[in-house]
Scaffold this active site. Sequence first.
Site, PDB file in Angstrom:
ATOM      1  N   ASP A 198       0.809  -1.218   0.000  1.00  0.00           N
ATOM      2  CA  ASP A 198       0.000   0.000   0.000  1.00  0.00           C
ATOM      3  C   ASP A 198       0.841   1.266   0.000  1.00  0.00           C
ATOM      4  O   ASP A 198       0.294   2.373  -0.172  1.00  0.00           O
ATOM      5  CB  ASP A 198      -0.936  -0.003   1.211  1.00  0.00           C
ATOM      6  CG  ASP A 198      -1.999  -1.081   1.097  1.00  0.00           C
ATOM      7  OD1 ASP A 198      -2.450  -1.334  -0.033  1.00  0.00           O
ATOM      8  OD2 ASP A 198      -2.365  -1.671   2.129  1.00  0.00           O
ATOM      9  N   ASP A 223      -5.319  -5.068  -6.824  1.00  0.00           N
ATOM     10  CA  ASP A 223      -5.149  -3.681  -6.370  1.00  0.00           C
ATOM     11  C   ASP A 223      -3.715  -3.200  -6.572  1.00  0.00           C
ATOM     12  O   ASP A 223      -3.451  -2.003  -6.756  1.00  0.00           O
ATOM     13  CB  ASP A 223      -5.472  -3.551  -4.868  1.00  0.00           C
ATOM     14  CG  ASP A 223      -6.607  -4.420  -4.385  1.00  0.00           C
ATOM     15  OD1 ASP A 223      -6.812  -5.503  -4.960  1.00  0.00           O
ATOM     16  OD2 ASP A 223      -7.274  -4.035  -3.426  1.00  0.00           O
TER      17      ASP A 223
HETATM   18  N1  GLY Z   1      -6.898  -1.880  -1.771  1.00  0.00           N
HETATM   19  C1  GLY Z   1      -8.005  -2.252  -1.002  1.00  0.00           C
HETATM   20  C2  GLY Z   1      -9.330  -1.978  -1.598  1.00  0.00           C
HETATM   21  O1  GLY Z   1      -9.489  -1.634  -2.746  1.00  0.00           O
HETATM   22  O2  GLY Z   1     -10.273  -2.124  -0.851  1.00  0.00           O
END
Ligand code: GLY
Length: 414
Positions: A123, A183
Amino acid sequence: MRIPLRAAALALACALGACTPAGPAAPSPRPAPLDSLARAGLDFAASQYRRAAAAGDPARGYPRSTTPDGTWSTIRINDWTSGFFPGTLWYLYAYTRDPELRAQAERWTLPLADIPKGKYSHDLGFQFNTSFVNAYRFTGDDRFRAPALNAAGLLAARFNPTVGAIKSWDWTDPKRPYPVIVDNMMNLELLYWGAGHGGDAGWKPLAATHARTTQTNHVRADGGSFHVVVFDPATGAALERITHQGYADSSTWARGQAWLVYGFTLSFRETGDPRFLATARRVADYALARLPADAVPCWDYQAPGCPATAERDASAAAIMASGLLEMSTYVPGADGARYRGAAERILTSLSSPACLARGTGQPTVLLHSVGNHPKSQEIDVGLNYADYYYVEALLRYLELRGLRPQQVMPRRAR
Ligand code: GLY
């Protein structure tokens, strides 16, 4: 949004035709042009974020999602969403050139430099690209570059060349040693940027390799996607294809699909590899063929009750609109126009009173997103990342229309 609980809102939504599980509504006889809706959306965003930024304190927490009492719930800097609030402030500064917004954007950006001192994951890309990279891009101030490059280095260190991908979560289950989620395609933007701004030039091929691995393993033949692929880090073999936030392992989670539309588009922008553009189109075509009449996806394309009663995810809509607008500039002819038209349809829907928080007392810009349906978290709420990509998409739209004095959004060099 659940219809039975929101009868009054539904009546309004049906009248205006957006964010409604109930499907199509009568078109307005005189639809407002998206140009003015876009400006109104950005002006509304500026007023909401000015207020929240001034009232909040980074030391007490970063706004993440709405609560039923009309306030922001807050998180600490290590949460994956911490960059979106400052990132939206930077976009709104780029739109308004208001020095007060710039001061607030700086105030909410600088504490994120401490993220690497705590627990972090893939992240880092979400957290730093939105905050420090935007700060650097919009101010040229070199103070913002080093923390972003440091984060890019830590992100790149999570790459396993045998797998050909960056590790997502640090799961402790030995049967699931190396999860990689769709993601992650978004986090590559930090690496591409870093490789061109004083970081390691090797970050660019590393990011492209990750994108190729995702293309091969996460995207299905029909253009849908698996949310998570678990790899064996010793051999690189794919062990399992599962979901974490979608309805089922075999379904397509709408925000994950939006991450892919945007992520493969940005990998094409940064590498020029036509396979990435082809995949961006394939995943976009899958999503567009399944959009409800109001152009806001259900939280999962196979969610029970979609499109009649399943909750919509405005965050997926906003991410996809921004990705489609950029993608449309790389696709010539009628197909490019089709992608741009789809993005405009989504933005028109998001800009309607049914989706905007204007007049509701909610502190976000958009209503009706889903954070994590399977875990019963953040269902039918406002989310900071829905706002971020909505504001970004509106800026992209105005730029494509030639209605902005300067181009600030990344675009493929010609
Ligand atoms: N990256 C986490 C989401 O999209 O919830």
